[in-house]
Scaffold this motif. Structure first.
Motif, short mmCIF file in Angstrom:
data_model
loop_
_atom_site.label_atom_id
_atom_site.label_comp_id
_atom_site.label_asym_id
_atom_site.label_seq_id
_atom_site.Cartn_x
_atom_site.Cartn_y
_atom_site.Cartn_z
N PRO A 1 0.83 -1.21 0.00
CA PRO A 1 0.00 0.00 0.00
C PRO A 1 0.86 1.26 0.00
CG PRO A 1 0.04 -0.97 2.19
CD PRO A 1 0.87 -1.86 1.31
N VAL A 2 0.35 2.30 -0.64
CA VAL A 2 0.99 3.62 -0.66
C VAL A 2 -0.07 4.62 -0.22
CG1 VAL A 2 2.20 5.34 -2.03
CG2 VAL A 2 2.52 2.91 -2.53
N LEU A 3 0.07 5.12 1.00
CA LEU A 3 -1.00 5.88 1.64
C LEU A 3 -0.65 7.36 1.80
CD1 LEU A 3 -1.73 3.32 4.49
CD2 LEU A 3 -2.85 3.47 2.26
N LEU A 4 -1.66 8.19 1.65
CA LEU A 4 -1.55 9.62 1.92
C LEU A 4 -2.55 9.96 3.01
CD1 LEU A 4 -0.30 12.37 1.14
CD2 LEU A 4 -2.19 12.66 -0.47
N GLY A 5 -2.08 10.59 4.07
CA GLY A 5 -2.95 10.84 5.21
C GLY A 5 -2.84 12.24 5.76
N GLY A 6 -3.78 12.53 6.66
CA GLY A 6 -3.79 13.82 7.34
C GLY A 6 -4.12 13.64 8.80
N TYR A 7 -3.59 14.51 9.63
CA TYR A 7 -3.83 14.46 11.07
C TYR A 7 -5.05 15.30 11.42
CZ TYR A 7 0.77 12.35 11.63
OH TYR A 7 1.85 11.49 11.57
N VAL A 8 -6.05 14.66 12.04
CA VAL A 8 -7.22 15.36 12.54
C VAL A 8 -6.90 16.03 13.87
CG1 VAL A 8 -9.63 15.10 13.26
CG2 VAL A 8 -8.72 13.70 11.39
N PHE A 9 -6.10 15.32 14.68
CA PHE A 9 -5.64 15.84 15.97
C PHE A 9 -4.18 15.45 16.13
CE2 PHE A 9 -4.62 14.82 20.40
CZ PHE A 9 -4.81 16.06 20.99
N LYS A 10 -3.37 16.35 16.66
CA LYS A 10 -1.95 16.08 16.77
C LYS A 10 -1.37 16.77 17.99
CE LYS A 10 2.19 16.25 13.83
NZ LYS A 10 2.73 16.78 12.56
N SER A 11 -0.64 16.00 18.82
CA SER A 11 0.05 16.56 19.98
C SER A 11 1.34 15.77 20.20
CB SER A 11 -0.84 16.50 21.22
OG SER A 11 -0.97 15.15 21.67
#
Length: 200
Positions: free
Chosen positions: A96-106
């Motif tokens: 798999p080759v995935l592109l993602g985004g952070y909804v919440f990050k700390s």
């Protein structure tokens, strides 16, 4: 004057580049896999079967975006219900080759969403013990297929947990006038451990 403009351009470009912080992670992962297949044969259906997998993942991230390629070996099972539950099992190498985004990050944890394609290369494909896949000879099974992946995940420092749905994009059967269209559908729960990582 041209020299001043040129110098200003390089200073601005360098400053913009310096503000981009890159994080990374490299780790191992294990998976629990629920597999079924969708088919266009009217009287044929499949029930869920349990499988497992393991592999490696890498992640590059900046800000709220990340890119994550993976390499995995998977052992999967489903059951054909219209023939007294014939067991269909197959092994594969998945990329798999995935592109993602952070909804919440700390600093302590994060919540992610991701999508991307996955290539599946079959190593074996058995129906009640009979191997239908032979890459050296003609086979009714393709050498590989593809899926579209979407999912969500959480991170707790070195621990990464994902829940994803994999929708088959191509039939596992070679296309002939009589071959049915059968695609893999999976729900996958994975747990990863980051051997190396750096926050951005």
């Amino acid at each position: 004057m041209k020299k001043i403009y040129l110098l200003s351009f390089f200073v601005t470009a360098f400053a913009a580049k310096a503000q981009v912080k890159i994080g990374y992670a490299l780790g191992l992962k294990g998976e629990a896999i629920l597999t079924t297949m969708q088919t266009d044969v009217a009287k044929r259906s499949y029930s869920m079967g349990f499988g497992n997998g393991f592999g490696f993942f890498a992640r590059l991230k900046t800000g709220r975006l990340y890119f994550q390629p993976e390499f995995k070996y998977a052992n999967q099972t489903t059951y054909q219900k219209d023939t007294d539950k014939n067991k269909v099992s197959f092994t594969s190498f998945d990329v798999p080759v995935l592109l993602g985004g952070y909804v919440f990050k700390s600093k302590n944890g994060s919540v992610r969403l991701f999508v991307g394609p996955e290539l599946i290369f079959f190593n074996s494909f058995k129906n009640d013990g009979e191997d239908l896949f032979n890459p050296r000879n003609s086979s009714s099974i393709r050498s590989g297929t593809g899926s579209f992946v979407l999912g969500t995940g959480v991170d707790f420092k070195r621990i990464s947990v994902d829940l994803r749905y994999k929708m088959g994009m191509n039939s596992v059967k070679r296309k002939t006038t009589s071959s049915p269209n059968e695609t893999i559908q999976q729900i996958v729960l994975s747990v990863g451990y980051k051997l190396l990582y750096k926050e951005d």
